[in-house]
Design a protein around this motif. Structure first.
Motif, mmCIF file in Angstrom:
data_model
loop_
_atom_site.group_PDB
_atom_site.id
_atom_site.type_symbol
_atom_site.label_atom_id
_atom_site.label_comp_id
_atom_site.label_asym_id
_atom_site.label_seq_id
_atom_site.Cartn_x
_atom_site.Cartn_y
_atom_site.Cartn_z
ATOM 1 N N LEU A 168 0.830 -1.206 0.000
ATOM 2 C CA LEU A 168 0.000 0.000 0.000
ATOM 3 C C LEU A 168 0.863 1.255 0.000
ATOM 4 O O LEU A 168 1.953 1.270 0.561
ATOM 5 C CB LEU A 168 -0.907 0.044 1.233
ATOM 6 C CG LEU A 168 -2.037 -0.983 1.301
ATOM 7 C CD1 LEU A 168 -2.749 -0.872 2.638
ATOM 8 C CD2 LEU A 168 -3.028 -0.783 0.153
ATOM 9 N N THR A 169 0.328 2.308 -0.613
ATOM 10 C CA THR A 169 0.871 3.645 -0.450
ATOM 11 C C THR A 169 0.163 4.293 0.729
ATOM 12 O O THR A 169 -1.070 4.321 0.775
ATOM 13 C CB THR A 169 0.679 4.483 -1.721
ATOM 14 O OG1 THR A 169 1.348 3.829 -2.804
ATOM 15 C CG2 THR A 169 1.247 5.873 -1.541
ATOM 16 N N HIS A 170 0.941 4.797 1.676
ATOM 17 C CA HIS A 170 0.383 5.306 2.926
ATOM 18 C C HIS A 170 -0.620 6.427 2.681
ATOM 19 O O HIS A 170 -1.719 6.429 3.250
ATOM 20 C CB HIS A 170 1.532 5.790 3.820
ATOM 21 C CG HIS A 170 1.116 6.213 5.174
ATOM 22 N ND1 HIS A 170 1.734 7.240 5.842
ATOM 23 C CD2 HIS A 170 0.150 5.760 6.004
ATOM 24 C CE1 HIS A 170 1.173 7.393 7.032
ATOM 25 N NE2 HIS A 170 0.210 6.510 7.147
ATOM 26 N N ALA A 200 5.949 7.630 -0.391
ATOM 27 C CA ALA A 200 6.267 8.723 -1.310
ATOM 28 C C ALA A 200 5.542 10.009 -0.948
ATOM 29 O O ALA A 200 6.087 11.102 -1.090
ATOM 30 C CB ALA A 200 5.935 8.318 -2.745
ATOM 31 N N HIS A 201 4.304 9.903 -0.498
ATOM 32 C CA HIS A 201 3.518 11.086 -0.146
ATOM 33 C C HIS A 201 3.397 11.261 1.364
ATOM 34 O O HIS A 201 2.527 11.991 1.838
ATOM 35 C CB HIS A 201 2.138 11.012 -0.791
ATOM 36 C CG HIS A 201 2.182 11.163 -2.285
ATOM 37 N ND1 HIS A 201 2.110 12.380 -2.913
ATOM 38 C CD2 HIS A 201 2.344 10.247 -3.270
ATOM 39 C CE1 HIS A 201 2.198 12.220 -4.208
ATOM 40 N NE2 HIS A 201 2.341 10.925 -4.456
ATOM 41 N N SER A 202 4.279 10.595 2.107
ATOM 42 C CA SER A 202 4.241 10.662 3.572
ATOM 43 C C SER A 202 5.515 11.229 4.175
ATOM 44 O O SER A 202 5.467 12.055 5.090
ATOM 45 C CB SER A 202 4.009 9.254 4.155
ATOM 46 O OG SER A 202 2.839 8.670 3.652
ATOM 47 N N ALA A 203 6.667 10.768 3.695
ATOM 48 C CA ALA A 203 7.944 11.152 4.311
ATOM 49 C C ALA A 203 8.125 12.661 4.245
ATOM 50 O O ALA A 203 8.098 13.254 3.169
ATOM 51 C CB ALA A 203 9.100 10.446 3.618
ATOM 52 N N GLY A 204 8.292 13.275 5.391
ATOM 53 C CA GLY A 204 8.445 14.712 5.479
ATOM 54 C C GLY A 204 7.150 15.478 5.485
ATOM 55 O O GLY A 204 7.157 16.709 5.602
ATOM 56 N N ALA A 205 6.008 14.777 5.379
ATOM 57 C CA ALA A 205 4.705 15.442 5.298
ATOM 58 C C ALA A 205 3.780 15.086 6.447
ATOM 59 O O ALA A 205 3.024 15.927 6.927
ATOM 60 C CB ALA A 205 4.023 15.100 3.974
ATOM 61 N N LYS A 224 9.872 14.787 -3.376
ATOM 62 C CA LYS A 224 8.595 15.435 -3.058
ATOM 63 C C LYS A 224 8.772 16.284 -1.796
ATOM 64 O O LYS A 224 9.375 17.352 -1.836
ATOM 65 C CB LYS A 224 7.502 14.383 -2.934
ATOM 66 C CG LYS A 224 7.303 13.531 -4.187
ATOM 67 C CD LYS A 224 6.176 12.546 -4.026
ATOM 68 C CE LYS A 224 6.125 11.533 -5.158
ATOM 69 N NZ LYS A 224 5.921 12.124 -6.493
ATOM 70 N N TYR A 225 8.257 15.821 -0.675
ATOM 71 C CA TYR A 225 8.329 16.610 0.549
ATOM 72 C C TYR A 225 9.736 16.673 1.139
ATOM 73 O O TYR A 225 9.986 17.471 2.039
ATOM 74 C CB TYR A 225 7.360 16.057 1.584
ATOM 75 C CG TYR A 225 5.909 16.176 1.200
ATOM 76 C CD1 TYR A 225 5.247 17.389 1.318
ATOM 77 C CD2 TYR A 225 5.195 15.085 0.726
ATOM 78 C CE1 TYR A 225 3.909 17.508 0.972
ATOM 79 C CE2 TYR A 225 3.851 15.188 0.380
ATOM 80 C CZ TYR A 225 3.211 16.400 0.501
ATOM 81 O OH TYR A 225 1.883 16.519 0.162
ATOM 82 N N LEU A 226 10.662 15.849 0.635
ATOM 83 C CA LEU A 226 12.041 15.922 1.100
ATOM 84 C C LEU A 226 12.870 16.911 0.274
ATOM 85 O O LEU A 226 14.024 17.169 0.613
ATOM 86 C CB LEU A 226 12.692 14.532 1.071
ATOM 87 C CG LEU A 226 12.011 13.467 1.927
ATOM 88 C CD1 LEU A 226 12.817 12.166 1.893
ATOM 89 C CD2 LEU A 226 11.813 13.926 3.363
#
Length: 418
Positions: A168-170, A200-205, A224-226
């Motif tokens: 899964l993508t978080h 991908a859409h979680s780290a740093g967000a 992305k958020y990194l």
């Protein structure tokens, strides 16, 4: 009713506001696409130039040792790990998200084949990011396994029926909906499956704690958020209990126990280092290192707790303003309102003209993106997005509808990247 003055007052009181100056943000642009590509950290150009001119230009090959190039995957990986609940020595920055998924899914299927031979299903969400599904399709064909896709709400019930791996993508890339990582990982384990999470859409967000969730594997994106720059290395995490069980399939020399022994037989490095493959892209890694500097600058102001609080405040404001000022525009909110279920983006659907509407906004300097077939996607990175930015974005959205400018022919032409 929220006013522009209210938004300016919130910016003035925001302790994270000074961090905006750490990024190059063009005048006249409201950047709401950091969930796709983060902006340039102000320090990155000089740092990359130093790596080019001094470390490469003067140090030459000596810089693998003298400038610490050789250790960068582990050093940068540890920095990322501190934001996702990993411990020192558990994360490497390397390759792409897709390549890293191939590695960890292959290892997970090998573990399942040994521990639970009858479990041959990879379970995922139907709306998972396509590259994850493509990699899973390829590996399932190679391993004679089944890829089973269900809707998000069907996931718990689908676990246990010969499922080997839950993939899964978080945070969902199209909707911004966020899964309960701990609950779904627990359900996967109870059904005899391993859990792989794409961050991908979680780290740093958003807050992530891989150990607390008892996840098995994780991968993610660096640009992305990194804010690591286009095409910079991704990252990979393996729970220590799995790290030494199997070699990943891309057995390149950087994953060897002692690469410069140059032996003809492959001997995997201990731990997560075996998930490295070929020579690392040093200049891109330097960019990622600078992106992490900017993220770390939030730590004195509360770190992830402060970033998450501001993210929720920004997305709440955006949702409220769209409903207040664009209520008759035919937009439908597809991002969850509940904080526990939302990432750091807001997605709006519209049956007609969604692509053209986004192009009209971009022409006005409000940069989001479009996701087929009908999604306008807006990312809110609290390091540099403010409350007045949010007001201005909605004001431009309102004007695009009132003027009907999105119907112009120039906004109908599809670009290669949407």
């Amino acid at each position: 009713m929220t006013t522009l003055q209210d938004c300016r007052a919130r910016d003035a009181a925001d302790p994270l506001r000074p961090l905006r100056d750490l990024f190059v943000l063009p005048d006249g642009v409201t950047y709401l696409d950091g969930n796709s590509l983060g902006p340039l950290p102000r320090a990155a150009a000089a740092r990359i130039a130093k790596a080019v001119e001094h470390e490469w230009g003067q140090g030459l090959i000596r810089s693998w040792n003298d400038a610490g190039w050789f250790a960068m995957p582990q050093r940068v990986g540890d920095r990322i790990g501190s934001w996702i609940g990993a411990r020192a020595g558990e994360v490497v920055a390397t390759d792409t998200t897709s390549a890293n998924l191939y590695k960890v899914l292959s290892a997970a299927l090998s573990i399942a084949a040994q521990d639970r031979p009858g479990h041959r299903v990879v379970l995922s969400e139907r709306s998972n990011f396509p590259t994850d599904l493509y990699i899973a399709q390829a590996l399932c064909a190679e391993r004679d396994c089944e890829l089973r896709l269900v809707e998000a709400e069907e996931l718990p019930a689908a676990l246990g029926d010969r499922v080997a791996v839950l993939l899964l993508t978080h945070v969902n890339y199209r909707t911004g909906a966020m899964h309960d990582m701990a609950a779904l990982t627990r359900a996967a384990h109870e059904g005899g499956a391993l859990a792989i999470w794409d961050l991908a859409h979680s780290a740093g967000a958003v807050p992530v704690d891989l150990h607390a969730a008892q996840a098995d594997f994780a991968i993610g994106c660096g640009y992305k958020y990194l804010n690591g720059g286009p095409g910079c290395p991704a990252f990979l995490w393996v729970h220590p209990k799995h790290a030494d069980r199997f070699s990943q399939p891309l057995a390149g020399w950087w994953g060897h126990a002692v690469p410069f022994e140059f032996t003809p037989e492959y001997r995997p490095a201990p731990g997560v280092a075996r998930y490295l493959c070929g020579t690392q892209p040093v200049l891109s890694m330097v960019g990622l290192d600078c992106g992490l500097d900017a993220l770390d600058a939030s730590l004195p102001h509360g770190g992830m707790q402060a970033l998450r609080a501001k993210s929720l405040a920004l997305t709440d404001l955006f949702i409220g303003l769209v409903e207040q000022r664009c209520g008759d525009a035919g937009l439908r909110l597809v991002t969850p309102r509940e904080h526990a279920d939302r990432g750091s983006q807001v997605c709006l659907a519209r049956e007609e003209g969604a692509y053209a509407i986004m192009q009209a906004l971009i022409a006005r300097g409000v940069i989001g993106d479009f996701r087929a077939p009908d999604i306008l996607r807006f990312g809110f990175t609290p390091l540099y997005v403010g409350f007045e930015d949010t007001w201005n974005a909605v004001e431009h959205l309102r004007q695009v509808f009132e003027s009907d400018e999105w119907r112009q022919a120039r906004f109908q032409q599809r670009h290669a990247v949407t």
